[in-house]
Design an enzyme around this catalytic site. Structure first.
Site, PDB file in Angstrom:
ATOM      1  N   TYR A  27      17.776  30.783   7.519  1.00  0.00           N
ATOM      2  CA  TYR A  27      16.691  31.657   7.968  1.00  0.00           C
ATOM      3  C   TYR A  27      16.725  31.855   9.480  1.00  0.00           C
ATOM      4  CZ  TYR A  27      14.285  30.805   3.468  1.00  0.00           C
ATOM      5  OH  TYR A  27      13.943  30.721   2.157  1.00  0.00           O
ATOM      6  N   LYS A  47       0.838  -1.206   0.000  1.00  0.00           N
ATOM      7  CA  LYS A  47       0.000   0.000   0.000  1.00  0.00           C
ATOM      8  C   LYS A  47       0.872   1.255   0.000  1.00  0.00           C
ATOM      9  CE  LYS A  47      -0.250  -0.196   5.002  1.00  0.00           C
ATOM     10  NZ  LYS A  47      -0.882  -0.907   6.123  1.00  0.00           N
TER      11      LYS A  47
HETATM   12  C1  LIG Z   1      -0.167  -1.961   6.711  1.00  0.00           C
HETATM   13  C2  LIG Z   1      -0.842  -3.232   7.035  1.00  0.00           C
HETATM   14  C3  LIG Z   1      -0.110  -4.433   7.131  1.00  0.00           C
HETATM   15  C4  LIG Z   1       1.389  -4.485   7.098  1.00  0.00           C
HETATM   16  O1  LIG Z   1       1.931  -3.920   8.254  1.00  0.00           O
HETATM   17  P1  LIG Z   1       3.516  -3.990   8.559  1.00  0.00           P
HETATM   18  O2  LIG Z   1       3.632  -3.515   9.954  1.00  0.00           O
HETATM   19  O3  LIG Z   1       4.156  -3.058   7.586  1.00  0.00           O
HETATM   20  O4  LIG Z   1       3.936  -5.374   8.354  1.00  0.00           O
HETATM   21  C5  LIG Z   1      -0.832  -5.604   7.302  1.00  0.00           C
HETATM   22  N1  LIG Z   1      -2.185  -5.601   7.383  1.00  0.00           N
HETATM   23  C6  LIG Z   1      -2.916  -4.462   7.321  1.00  0.00           C
HETATM   24  C7  LIG Z   1      -4.386  -4.533   7.428  1.00  0.00           C
HETATM   25  C8  LIG Z   1      -2.265  -3.244   7.154  1.00  0.00           C
HETATM   26  O5  LIG Z   1      -2.980  -2.120   7.109  1.00  0.00           O
END
Ligand SMILES: *Cc1c(COP(=O)(O)O)cnc(C)c1O
Length: 373
Positions: free
Chosen positions: A266, A41
């Site tokens: 800055y 994702k």
């Molecule tokens: C992001 C996510 C994962 C993976 O999580 P990690 O900590 O990166 O392994 C697995 N399941 C769901 C539903 C997620 O949202």
């Protein structure tokens, strides 16, 4: 080094695909060759979903999980063939498109049953039902399980392929995780008694892959571990056979001597304490460097730690390289990664920034070129 980088702004993310392949195979071994659904994702945590997914597919990924239909379709457009599961919201108008593209959607709310009735196509729609065992973000409650599965059994062209849950604290709270596992097991027992248990059962994120063998079921769902980064550096030390796959680098574009008492950047928050050699590097808060690392963070030049001096600006920042050997424009600067004997890990950078590696990775601006090794 890539010509494209040399000719443009010399700031880049190096993604070591060999390490990612290695990490995938380590995970596969660790979970006793159960299916591995790779979570890619948010553009594979900022690293480029198409490239990462293609690499993982080649080495044996059994499926992919993404956040949205758009992310799923991007993977299909780049010729990813394995099953794709959307973990988040999908509009009912996209259900047909999902079924045509072998994209699985998640049923995470009992009211979705009503909306599923709008799905009147021949092509079977594959869904995974998400159970809320304690994360309280998405998923149906244990009490809703009988109703939802009963209703789903009435649909002709909806196939319940999977059932899953997600852990809230697998990186930090074993008791709570064990509680979530037992809740999930109650659901699975209920379904098995009725011969209604879907074929794919999954729960484990990276932390659970590392810590909870009881959560492996038929498939696991790691994300960050694929990149050789621990889900929680304070509580989980990675075995050395996981390889960190991400480095972030840039090059010095200007070097100047300033006499004692000159103000840098800055607001003049930094003043040279003696004659100083200050280098300007083309990376700033628009790229992802948190502005609160001003006068606090450091980078590597010639294998040595160089402190960030003055406030970080949008596209550039200054570093103190006084006393470093032969500094000139073009010298490589490591923000995350190793150089010579020294190393700044993603965990170290994130901790100094008061955040976690996940946030650092997903904030890497699109304008930073991703280079795959
Ligand atoms: C992001 C996510 C994962 C993976 O999580 P990690 O900590 O990166 O392994 C697995 N399941 C769901 C539903 C997620 O949202």
């Amino acid at each position: 080094m890539d010509n494209e980088i040399e000719m443009n702004r010399p700031t880049w993310v190096e993604v070591d695909l060999q390490s990612i392949r290695n990490n995938f195979l380590k995970i596969k071994e660790k979970v006793f060759f159960r299916d591995v659904i790779c979570v890619v994702k948010a553009d594979a945590y900022g690293l480029g979903a198409s490239k990462i997914a293609a690499t993982l597919e080649e080495v044996g990924a059994d499926g992919f999980a993404v956040a949205s239909m758009e992310e799923a379709l991007t993977l299909r457009e780049s010729q990813i063939k394995k099953p794709i599961l959307v973990l988040g919201y999908v509009d009912t108008r996209n259900l047909h498109l999902a079924s045509l593209n072998e994209i699985r959607i998640t049923l995470f709310d009992k009211d979705f049953i009503k909306r599923l009735k709008e799905y009147r196509n021949e092509t079977p729609l594959k869904i995974h039902v998400k159970i809320d065992t304690g994360m309280h973000r998405l998923g149906i409650s244990l009490e809703e399980v009988p109703f939802v599965f009963e209703e789903l059994s009435k649909f002709k062209s909806v196939i319940v392929e999977g059932v899953y849950t997600h852990f809230a604290s697998a990186d930090s709270d074993p008791d709570y995780t064990r509680f979530q596992i037992s809740q999930f097991n109650r659901v699975l027992e209920y379904l098995k008694e009725r011969n209604a248990c879907p074929k794919v059962v999954h729960a484990a994120n990276s932390a659970a892959v590392l810590n909870f063998e009881k959560a492996y079921y038929t498939a696991v769902r790691p994300g960050i571990l694929l990149y050789g980064i621990t889900p929680n550096h304070q509580k989980i030390q990675l075995e050395s056979d996981f390889k960190e796959a991400v480095s972030i680098k840039t090059r010095i574009v200007k070097v100047s001597y300033y006499k004692k008492g000159e103000r840098i950047s800055y607001g003049g928050t930094y003043q040279t304490e003696k004659e100083s050699l200050i280098a300007t590097v083309p990376i700033g808060y628009a790229d992802f460097i948190p502005r609160n690392l001003s006068n606090k963070g450091y980078v590597l030049v010639k294998g040595l730690k160089a402190p960030i001096v003055g406030v970080i600006t949008m596209d550039m920042m200054m570093i103190d390289v006084t006393g470093f050997p032969y500094i000139h424009p073009g010298n490589e600067v490591v923000i995350v990664g190793s150089q010579g004997e020294n190393k700044i890990t993603m965990e170290e950078f994130a901790t100094l920034s008061n955040t976690i590696p996940y946030e650092i990775l997903t904030r890497l601006n699109k304008r930073i070129k991703r280079i795959y090794k």
